[in-house]
Design an enzyme around this catalytic site. Structure first.
Site: not given
Ligand SMILES: C[S@@+](CC[C@H](N)C(=O)[O-])C[C@H]1O[C@@H](n2cnc3c(N)ncnc32)[C@H](O)[C@@H]1O
Length: 407
Positions: A166, A213, A256, A258
């Protein structure tokens, strides 16, 4: 054998036999295989399977391995010689539906979807501390960078879950990028485009539902253009798109809000968002007792917070750092919380206030206390700040699963 032992043996042996494959990739393949035992484990080749089966055989598990060769689809985890008692949140034995967990973080979506009887058939996450936490709790190492994973190799599934990154859309992210004069939203090539990785997977795999989300600012970003691109793109794939901005505070003591999006394929026409009305909960309900003094902030930090707060109040801008009101919800816990704790400082009478502990941050997101936190606290703060409020996801997931069962 326990999950961690069996995974270690298989990983070490495959690494030795297939030295060109990255260790993280092998760990992901092995753990996905142990979880699902089906033909469609991304990147796991026939020769790797044969090698692993030979290993089972040599450890006297002939009956199990021959069953694995003959049958493919049914869930095997209950018959495998794996004892999952080192894993708190185990694969369900009688799955009602399947799902995938993209941008999985530490598995907030997975907690809820497994609880509703779902079987996770694929997860992806590139951050190593997030992976470590995910594995400790679910017994699965997520695959890495989703941009490098072909949609063809992802198993079929009923529900696609994704809390996609995000930063390009959040208010803090946008103002930081504006001041650096860099692009944001879809124009930000490194992160904004990750939405299109979700799209290419939906296009190919046609899940019955996509459950997404993001931050609330996604809706208004770039005068609403970003959100209407998201909506139109999903509708053009044949999905009905609905969304709701939901405040988590009646379910967890945290402010929070969202944006939750539920996209359903034609045929499923009875999904509605549940109601989230209710009094906000009080922060004091999740506080730990006898917290170590290392969580008390230093004089220097506390004075700095107060100085900045006064300046920001005079200017009418920026974050302010106050001690929290324990009878109200905390402010939003964000990834940077561990840097100085300004979003939520717990008053301690005459002493300087203290930071929340990682366990308190976990509770603010609705993680149960037997959720394992295997990383250092700086990482833990970041991971919980990035995660989802689990009770919100669970309530929506119940309605999704209800709709799936009706159709
Ligand atoms: C907003 S967080 C989501 C967290 C998750 N919903 C949770 O419950 O913990 C976004 C996640 O996407 C991962 N991310 C970002 N770019 C990515 C990619 N190219 N491939 C895999 N994961 C990625 C980040 O490391 C981060 O943990």
């Amino acid at each position: 054998m326990k999950y961690s032992a069996i995974k270690m043996v298989l990983t070490a042996s495959l690494l030795e036999t297939f030295p060109k494959v990255e260790e993280e990739e092998i760990e992901a393949m092995v753990s996905h295989w142990l979880q699902t035992q089906n033909e469609n484990v991304p990147l796991l080749t026939r020769s790797m399977k044969e090698h692993s089966l030979a290993l089972f055989e040599s450890s006297g598990r002939r009956d199990v391995s021959s069953r694995l060769v003959k049958e493919t689809e049914p869930p095997y985890q209950t018959q495998l010689p794996i004892i999952w008692d080192d894993i708190p949140f185990r694969p369900v034995s009688q799955p009602q539906f399947t799902f995938i967990d993209l941008f999985a973080g530490i598995g907030g979506f997975r907690m809820s979807m497994q609880e509703q009887g779902g079987k996770c058939v694929f997860s992806s996450e590139w951050d190593s501390d997030a992976k470590k936490t995910y594995e400790a709790n679910f017994g699965e190492v997520p695959y890495g960078d989703i941009r490098n994973i072909s949609e063809r190799s992802i198993p079929d599934h009923d529900v696609l879950c994704a809390g996609f990154p995000c930063q390009p859309f959040s208010l803090a992210g946008v103002s930081a990028r504006n001041s650096l004069n860099t692009s944001h939203g879809f124009a930000c090539e490194t992160q904004g485009t990750l939405f299109f990785d979700i799209v290419r997977i939906m296009k190919k795999k046609k899940p019955r539902v996509a459950f997404l989300e993001n931050v609330k600012n996604l809706v208004g970003h770039d005068g609403g253009k970003t959100f209407s691109i998201i909506r139109q793109t999903i509708e053009s794939l044949g999905y009905r798109f609905s969304y709701k901005l939901i405040s988590a505070s009646p379910l967890v003591p945290q402010r929070r809000i969202r944006c939750y999006m539920v996209c359903v394929r034609g045929g499923i026409n009875d999904f509605i968002f549940p109601d989230f009305e209710g009094e906000p909960l009080a922060l004091r309900t999740i506080l730990e007792h006898n917290v170590d003094s290392s969580f008390t902030i230093s004089n220097r930090l506390w004075e700095g917070h107060q100085r900045r707060t006064k300046r920001n109040l005079a200017r009418g801008t920026g974050f302010t750092a106050f001690c929290a009101d324990l009878d109200k919800p905390s402010n939003t816990i964000v990834a940077r919380y561990g840097k100085d704790g300004k979003e939520c400082l717990v008053p301690q009478g005459k002493k300087n206030p203290r930071m929340l502990t990682p366990r308190e941050c976990a509770r603010l997101q609705g993680f149960p206390d037997h959720f394992i936190i295997p990383t250092a606290k700086t990482s833990a703060y970041r991971l919980f700040g990035n995660s989802v409020a689990i009770p919100v996801i669970t309530k929506i997931a119940r309605n999704i699963v209800g709709s799936l069962k009706n159709h």
